[in-house]
Write an enzyme that holds these catalytic residues in place. Sequence first.
Site, PDB file in Angstrom:
ATOM      1  N   CYS A 157      -1.912  -1.056   7.242  1.00 29.60           N
ATOM      2  CA  CYS A 157      -1.126   0.233   7.216  1.00 29.60           C
ATOM      3  C   CYS A 157      -1.115   1.059   8.611  1.00 29.60           C
ATOM      4  O   CYS A 157      -0.211   1.626   9.166  1.00 29.60           O
ATOM      5  CB  CYS A 157      -1.648   1.109   6.092  1.00 29.60           C
ATOM      6  N   HIS A 168       0.858  -1.315  -0.142  1.00 27.91           N
ATOM      7  CA  HIS A 168      -0.054  -0.004  -0.011  1.00 27.91           C
ATOM      8  C   HIS A 168       0.991   1.341   0.052  1.00 27.91           C
ATOM      9  O   HIS A 168       2.031   1.289   0.226  1.00 27.91           O
ATOM     10  CB  HIS A 168      -1.048  -0.040   1.085  1.00 27.91           C
ATOM     11  N   CYS A 219      -5.940   1.099   5.910  1.00 23.72           N
ATOM     12  CA  CYS A 219      -6.361  -0.288   6.458  1.00 23.72           C
ATOM     13  C   CYS A 219      -5.793  -0.308   7.673  1.00 23.72           C
ATOM     14  O   CYS A 219      -4.722   0.046   8.234  1.00 23.72           O
ATOM     15  CB  CYS A 219      -6.080  -1.285   5.310  1.00 23.72           C
ATOM     16  N   GLU A 258       0.807   3.980   2.014  1.00 24.43           N
ATOM     17  CA  GLU A 258       1.431   4.335   3.183  1.00 24.43           C
ATOM     18  C   GLU A 258       2.738   3.560   3.616  1.00 24.43           C
ATOM     19  O   GLU A 258       3.719   3.860   4.043  1.00 24.43           O
ATOM     20  CB  GLU A 258       0.133   3.956   4.364  1.00 24.43           C
TER      21      GLU A 258
END
Length: 183
Positions: free
Chosen positions: A113, A84, A110, A86
């Site tokens: 993350c 992801h 999420c 992040e």
Amino acid sequence: MMRNEDIKREDYISWPEYFMSIAFLAAKRSKDPSSQVGACIVNEDKKIVGVGYNGFPIGCDDNKFPWSKNAPDPLENKYMYVCHAEMNAILNKNCSDVRGCTIYVALFPCNECAKIIIQSGISKIVYLSDKHKEKASTIASKMMLDAAGVRYEQFMPKQKQIVIDFSEIDWNNMSQLPQTPRK
């Protein structure tokens, strides 16, 4: 008599607009056909210290791994492989640590993350959309962020779009470029 070029511009973008725009620009690098997300990490001095977008890990050929999100076999879905935005922004940092920094991201992080954000010491999340707020992963994310004292706030843009026009600086040298954007 004052001319327009002698007066400070008033229509410049704010710091939050700038940082969220950087996150959105980074998202344009993602090859994901269904979801492009970017992240921008900023320190207390308003310096960008990390940028990332969602994609496969370095060395994992994005032509050999799946981009599907609904295949019956979990190994044929992108979720097993994609990093992801992040995570990539934190791993791509250009400083020793991101403790006390703010991360700007298009989607609320999420749970996976959130763990990385908490462990890295980021103290604030600025997000645009919370469209997955009903998902267990987002609910778990908020529970962990609250417990760890990581603040989060929704970004409310003042305008719907910020346009980047490369010809603004020197139209004469840009006139050979196509007029329509790439899709």
